[in-house]
Design a protein around this motif. Structure first.
Motif, PDB file in Angstrom:
ATOM      1  N   UNK A 263       0.819  -1.203   0.000  1.00 48.32           N
ATOM      2  CA  UNK A 263       0.000   0.000   0.000  1.00 48.32           C
ATOM      3  C   UNK A 263       0.858   1.261   0.000  1.00 48.32           C
ATOM      4  N   UNK A 264       2.003   1.207   0.659  1.00 48.18           N
ATOM      5  CA  UNK A 264       2.918   2.352   0.612  1.00 48.18           C
ATOM      6  C   UNK A 264       3.477   2.537  -0.797  1.00 48.18           C
ATOM      7  N   UNK A 265       3.775   1.434  -1.456  1.00 53.69           N
ATOM      8  CA  UNK A 265       4.242   1.523  -2.848  1.00 53.69           C
ATOM      9  C   UNK A 265       3.146   2.097  -3.736  1.00 53.69           C
ATOM     10  N   UNK A 266       1.906   1.643  -3.533  1.00 57.64           N
ATOM     11  CA  UNK A 266       0.795   2.165  -4.312  1.00 57.64           C
ATOM     12  C   UNK A 266       0.615   3.662  -4.089  1.00 57.64           C
ATOM     13  N   UNK A 267       0.757   4.098  -2.845  1.00 59.36           N
ATOM     14  CA  UNK A 267       0.657   5.525  -2.540  1.00 59.36           C
ATOM     15  C   UNK A 267       1.793   6.288  -3.232  1.00 59.36           C
ATOM     16  N   UNK A 268       2.985   5.697  -3.233  1.00 60.79           N
ATOM     17  CA  UNK A 268       4.105   6.322  -3.932  1.00 60.79           C
ATOM     18  C   UNK A 268       3.836   6.398  -5.434  1.00 60.79           C
ATOM     19  N   UNK A 269       3.252   5.354  -6.003  1.00 61.70           N
ATOM     20  CA  UNK A 269       2.894   5.384  -7.422  1.00 61.70           C
ATOM     21  C   UNK A 269       1.971   6.554  -7.719  1.00 61.70           C
ATOM     22  N   UNK A 270       0.958   6.729  -6.893  1.00 58.96           N
ATOM     23  CA  UNK A 270       0.005   7.820  -7.106  1.00 58.96           C
ATOM     24  C   UNK A 270       0.700   9.181  -7.062  1.00 58.96           C
ATOM     25  N   UNK A 271       1.623   9.347  -6.116  1.00 53.28           N
ATOM     26  CA  UNK A 271       2.341  10.625  -6.028  1.00 53.28           C
ATOM     27  C   UNK A 271       3.265  10.826  -7.221  1.00 53.28           C
ATOM     28  N   UNK A 272       3.906   9.767  -7.679  1.00 50.34           N
ATOM     29  CA  UNK A 272       4.790   9.872  -8.835  1.00 50.34           C
ATOM     30  C   UNK A 272       4.015  10.205 -10.105  1.00 50.34           C
ATOM     31  N   UNK A 304      10.207  -1.712 -11.688  1.00 48.73           N
ATOM     32  CA  UNK A 304      11.054  -0.634 -12.200  1.00 48.73           C
ATOM     33  C   UNK A 304      11.328   0.340 -11.070  1.00 48.73           C
ATOM     34  N   UNK A 305      12.283   1.236 -11.267  1.00 50.31           N
ATOM     35  CA  UNK A 305      12.614   2.211 -10.237  1.00 50.31           C
ATOM     36  C   UNK A 305      11.560   3.308 -10.183  1.00 50.31           C
ATOM     37  N   UNK A 306      11.483   4.059  -9.074  1.00 53.32           N
ATOM     38  CA  UNK A 306      10.535   5.178  -9.001  1.00 53.32           C
ATOM     39  C   UNK A 306      10.742   6.200 -10.121  1.00 53.32           C
ATOM     40  N   UNK A 307      12.002   6.500 -10.442  1.00 50.33           N
ATOM     41  CA  UNK A 307      12.271   7.471 -11.495  1.00 50.33           C
ATOM     42  C   UNK A 307      11.799   6.972 -12.847  1.00 50.33           C
ATOM     43  N   UNK A 308      12.053   5.691 -13.139  1.00 46.19           N
ATOM     44  CA  UNK A 308      11.588   5.127 -14.412  1.00 46.19           C
ATOM     45  C   UNK A 308      10.063   5.131 -14.467  1.00 46.19           C
ATOM     46  N   UNK A 309       9.432   4.830 -13.343  1.00 47.35           N
ATOM     47  CA  UNK A 309       7.968   4.829 -13.310  1.00 47.35           C
ATOM     48  C   UNK A 309       7.428   6.233 -13.567  1.00 47.35           C
ATOM     49  N   UNK A 310       8.002   7.237 -12.916  1.00 43.94           N
ATOM     50  CA  UNK A 310       7.546   8.623 -13.123  1.00 43.94           C
ATOM     51  C   UNK A 310       7.768   9.044 -14.575  1.00 43.94           C
ATOM     52  N   UNK A 311       8.895   8.669 -15.138  1.00 39.40           N
ATOM     53  CA  UNK A 311       9.176   9.019 -16.527  1.00 39.40           C
ATOM     54  C   UNK A 311       8.108   8.440 -17.460  1.00 39.40           C
TER      55      UNK A 311
END
Length: 320
Positions: A263-272, A304-311
């Protein structure tokens, strides 16, 4: 060496998946140094319009027999219910038996699995259909974490655009990276994508209402940034830590720590996706405390990494 590619279209025709195979193997790119491919469009009912189910149709000019001598036979999607036509399965078995290659895009894996050629082998399909493929063909080993699986001579790919990855993979194997990269440039796609299907899958929150677990999960979601421990959660539920952990697994299907991490990862996905805040702040708000821990858990869950996901999915790009 790969020269002749046959595409077997079935009703309802998956237009995008068919288009992927046509785009890679059906266009003349010899001016870019790409060797010519002969693309054969085959059907159990040649010269008969096949519906796509969305108002369009395709007419395949060639019968199934035209695919028998092809170097590669592709199944670009297809029905996931019912049994494929026996004559289609016979062609696939014959091609594989003489050393030809087979490719499926998305639900085309159901057709290849029906031949028995995937028994005991890894394969993939769109993540929404993974459980269904396993149920229909339990002797297959379905992996929906990946974009494609190469179990020579069979390559199965995940949903829609993953067919591009699989096609370029085959080109890279048969003709080398220079040719694959040339096709990728013309298609304006990366010659190789990192990660797998996990980055495209939404993680649902389980519906847990019995014994107060619904309230506990809701509280956890509202306080992801806090330091949450199993003893603290157990106290909120008026249980011992051991009982809480056991009941949590029974009710939710995973451990408290793993569920909280997901759930923390999912929250991070939403913010990214929706903000341009820095990675360190994303880590703090999601409850990981540091960018290092965020990267570790994010890559493990999403692939994938957070940066790759945001990109790939974000509205803005910031430095990591």
């Amino acid at each position: 060496m790969l020269r002749t590619v046959a595409v077997i279209v079935q009703e309802p025709v998956a237009l995008f998946e068919y288009g992927v195979v046509h785009e890679v193997f059906g266009l003349d790119r010899t001016d870019d140094g790409v060797p010519p491919f002969e693309l054969l469009i085959c059907s159990p009912t040649p010269n008969v319009p096949l519906s796509s189910g969305s108002g369009g149709s395709i007419i395949a000019p060639l019968p199934l027999s035209a695919a028998l001598d092809a170097d590669l036979v592709a199944i670009p999607g297809g029905p996931s219910d019912g049994d494929p036509l026996p004559e289609v399965l016979d062609v696939l078995r014959t091609v594989a038996a003489r050393g030809g290659r087979l490719l499926s895009v998305c639900t085309g894996a159901f057709t290849i699995a029906a031949t028995g050629l995937l028994d005991g082998k890894r394969c993939t399909t769109h993540w929404r259909h993974g459980e269904k493929l396993t149920a229909r063909y339990p002797n297959t080993v379905v992996d929906t974490d990946v974009l494609f699986v190469d179990e020579f001579p069979i390559v199965t790919s995940a949903g829609t655009a993953a067919g591009i990855d699989a096609c370029l993979h085959i080109v890279r194997q048969e003709h080398g990276p220079v040719v694959a990269n040339a096709i990728a440039r013309r298609m304006v796609v990366p010659p190789h994508r990192d990660g797998g299907q996990r980055q495209f899958v939404s993680a649902p929150v389980p519906d847990c209402s019995e014994d107060g677990f619904g309230a506990v999960l809701a509280w956890m979601l509202e306080n992801l940034a806090d330091d949450i421990s199993v003893p603290a959660l157990a106290a909120r539920s008026h249980m011992s830590a051991r009982t809480f952990a056991r009941r949590f697994v029974d009710e939710v299907g995973t451990t408290p720590h793993r569920w909280l991490t997901e759930q923390r990862v999912l929250h991070a996905q939403n913010m990214l996706e929706a903000t341009d805040i820095g990675i360190e702040e994303v880590a703090e708000r999601a409850g990981f405390g540091s960018a290092t821990l965020l990267r570790h858990h994010f890559s493990a869950v999403v692939g994938v990494s957070p940066t790759a996901y945001r990109r790939r999915f974000g509205c803005a790009v910031t430095a990591d």
